[in-house]
Motif scaffolding. Sequence first.
Motif, PDB file in Angstrom:
ATOM      1  N   MET A   1       0.541   4.116  -2.844  1.00 32.15           N
ATOM      2  CA  MET A   1       0.129   5.474  -2.511  1.00 32.15           C
ATOM      3  C   MET A   1       1.227   6.478  -2.853  1.00 32.15           C
ATOM      4  O   MET A   1       0.928   7.626  -3.228  1.00 32.15           O
ATOM      5  CB  MET A   1      -0.244   5.562  -1.030  1.00 32.15           C
TER       6      MET A   1
ATOM      7  N   CYS B   1      -7.785   7.983  -5.488  1.00 29.65           N
ATOM      8  CA  CYS B   1      -7.746   8.039  -6.951  1.00 29.65           C
ATOM      9  C   CYS B   1      -8.925   8.841  -7.468  1.00 29.65           C
ATOM     10  O   CYS B   1      -8.758   9.801  -8.239  1.00 29.65           O
ATOM     11  CB  CYS B   1      -7.784   6.629  -7.538  1.00 29.65           C
TER      12      CYS B   1
ATOM     13  N   TRP C   1      -1.494  -4.892   2.477  1.00 28.71           N
ATOM     14  CA  TRP C   1      -2.642  -3.982   2.429  1.00 28.71           C
ATOM     15  C   TRP C   1      -3.481  -4.226   3.693  1.00 28.71           C
ATOM     16  O   TRP C   1      -4.556  -4.829   3.635  1.00 28.71           O
ATOM     17  CB  TRP C   1      -3.478  -4.229   1.182  1.00 28.71           C
TER      18      TRP C   1
ATOM     19  N   GLU D   1       0.834  -1.200   0.000  1.00 28.93           N
ATOM     20  CA  GLU D   1       0.000   0.000   0.000  1.00 28.93           C
ATOM     21  C   GLU D   1       0.868   1.249   0.000  1.00 28.93           C
ATOM     22  O   GLU D   1       0.564   2.231  -0.700  1.00 28.93           O
ATOM     23  CB  GLU D   1      -0.926   0.002   1.208  1.00 28.93           C
TER      24      GLU D   1
ATOM     25  N   TRP E   1      -6.959   3.787  -1.296  1.00 29.64           N
ATOM     26  CA  TRP E   1      -6.395   3.982  -2.639  1.00 29.64           C
ATOM     27  C   TRP E   1      -7.499   4.330  -3.639  1.00 29.64           C
ATOM     28  O   TRP E   1      -7.361   5.276  -4.415  1.00 29.64           O
ATOM     29  CB  TRP E   1      -5.656   2.718  -3.068  1.00 29.64           C
TER      30      TRP E   1
END
Length: 605
Positions: free
Chosen positions: A74, A125, A114, A70, A121
């Motif tokens: 990111m 986004c 994760w 993650e 995420w």
Amino acid sequence: MSGPGVFSVLALSLCLLTVPAVAQRNASSAASATQWAPTRLGEPLLRDPLWIYNDWSAYDELSDNIPLTEALAMKELDQIIRLRKLGVHFDYYMMDAFWFAPDGGYRTWRTPNWPNGPDRWIAECRANGILPGLWFGTNELVKIEAAPQWRDSLTAKGGSMSFYEGGFLPDFMKAMQYWYDHGIRMFKFDFVDFGAATLAAEKTQTPKEIYSRNAAAFRDALKAFRQKNSDVVLVAFNGFGGDVESTAGPFPFHNSVDLRWLEVFDSLYSGDPRPSDVPETNFWRSMDIYSDHMVRRYEQSFLPLERIDSTGFMIGNTGTICYRKTNAWKGMLLLMVARGGWVNTIHGNLEFLDDEKAKWFAKVQKIYAGLQAVGRTKTFGGIPGDVQPYGFGSLDSDGAVYTVVNPGQSVQEIEMPLLSRVQKPLRGGRMIFRDAGFLPVVSGNRIMLGPGQMAAAGFGQYAASEFDLGVQEDVRIPRTIAPIDASFSDQGSNTIAATIEPPAKGDLRIIFQQRWRDGSIMRSWPGGPPNGKTVGTVLKIVAEQAGKVLPIEINYDKQVWSGLSWGAGEIKHGDFVAGPPITVRCSSAEKDAVKLEGHLYAVSY
């Protein structure tokens, strides 16, 4: 209350409520006439060029040990946002392979990488105007276990599932819908196996029948998925046709491309970046030639250029990209957009693009935004893998850009043909990009290129200085090259040798190619990264003069997951002396008998 007065008050109230609504509809109609609305177009797939960021090669869990986490994902999203401020545009963020938990049936994310799943995420986004996408291994079990509802579709060996038997396909499509409902708008399908069948089917059906039934079942499922989710983007990777292992592979393809996949996929990819079977002293140029070659072969298989994803741009420090970092990245980017694909995929470590690089990137995007969307791209010249000069030309009503490559070991002139009968004759063209060293010459509709060189020429408005893209300084092309008459003889033990007089001027360039005894190209694969050996431990060049071993500059001694069929190097003029002959030996450590071909050149920079 009752009577005419009450009715009039109610009517007036309704009018007051209705007028803003009508005005709002009119405003909406006016806006729709001026704003991009893809759903209003008749074309059902790939309505405009797209730019996708894909995090593969920033991590690599197949030919390296860099995991997807993650934090990494990111970080790259933060880089997308940084690059946007510098003019770089992305539409999608594709989360590539192995985000999923092995036992989750593509519904849960891997821990501890994760710990809280993908929600942050996906949300960030979308908050930043980026649509998220996910990779799937389709029906092969690649780092995922067969879910209970898939097991009645398993092959006898247990490595993949049939699409048309048992519960796999219905459940797989439910997983797709699950992620669509959670905000995913792009789906990448990789590692498909259309030969998968249960043991019962294998006993009663031919391999051709199995393949046909699998393909039909999956294609029908994707059609239904698209009908339900009209804004989805679907892209196809390994297994959907084509022979991508080598530029020396068969053509027409042994594994033909079924054009019916264009009914469901926005694009089909033409192979992961790897070195071609065209030797180049600059290793990265050989990789450019691979992607160029495969696009040409897919085009010859009747795919429109717009629907071919060359997957040709990867930066990063992982094994999948031979630890390239940003070497020769400008030519890699320019060639990717020049090929004409509408799925422009950028892989890897975006933090490697500093602000200055980002501005150059944005300039290329801006130049090709119109050329891709409202112009046309066409190929010309020879076939890259056949070592013939070639190019890609893009034109619109204001002009054209021709991107050209000479893959051979000689100075070559190539004609830049008119791309349309309505195009004006090519006059007043100007070089807007080139490799360092050899200065290409544009004369009318022809251009002269040095050995292994790429360049771009602009015509019409694109000949203006504002479209200059400069010089790629980390790819140097010799200003002169001349073949040396050298007779290589077989020394046994997969070794050839030649003895020559030292070149009076310039450096000594050495090229050799490895083939099977029948003459077909043979790649050596001493083990992929991170634990394999470099190809230079198998394909070797040694030169001696007066009993002294001469230093050779080589660029190919890398861990190459796809293998390599050639070697190339140069001895600088200052590292040998006039008089005593030079002996060059090229060898292969392959256990099987091979055929080696050697060539020598004098080059000056």
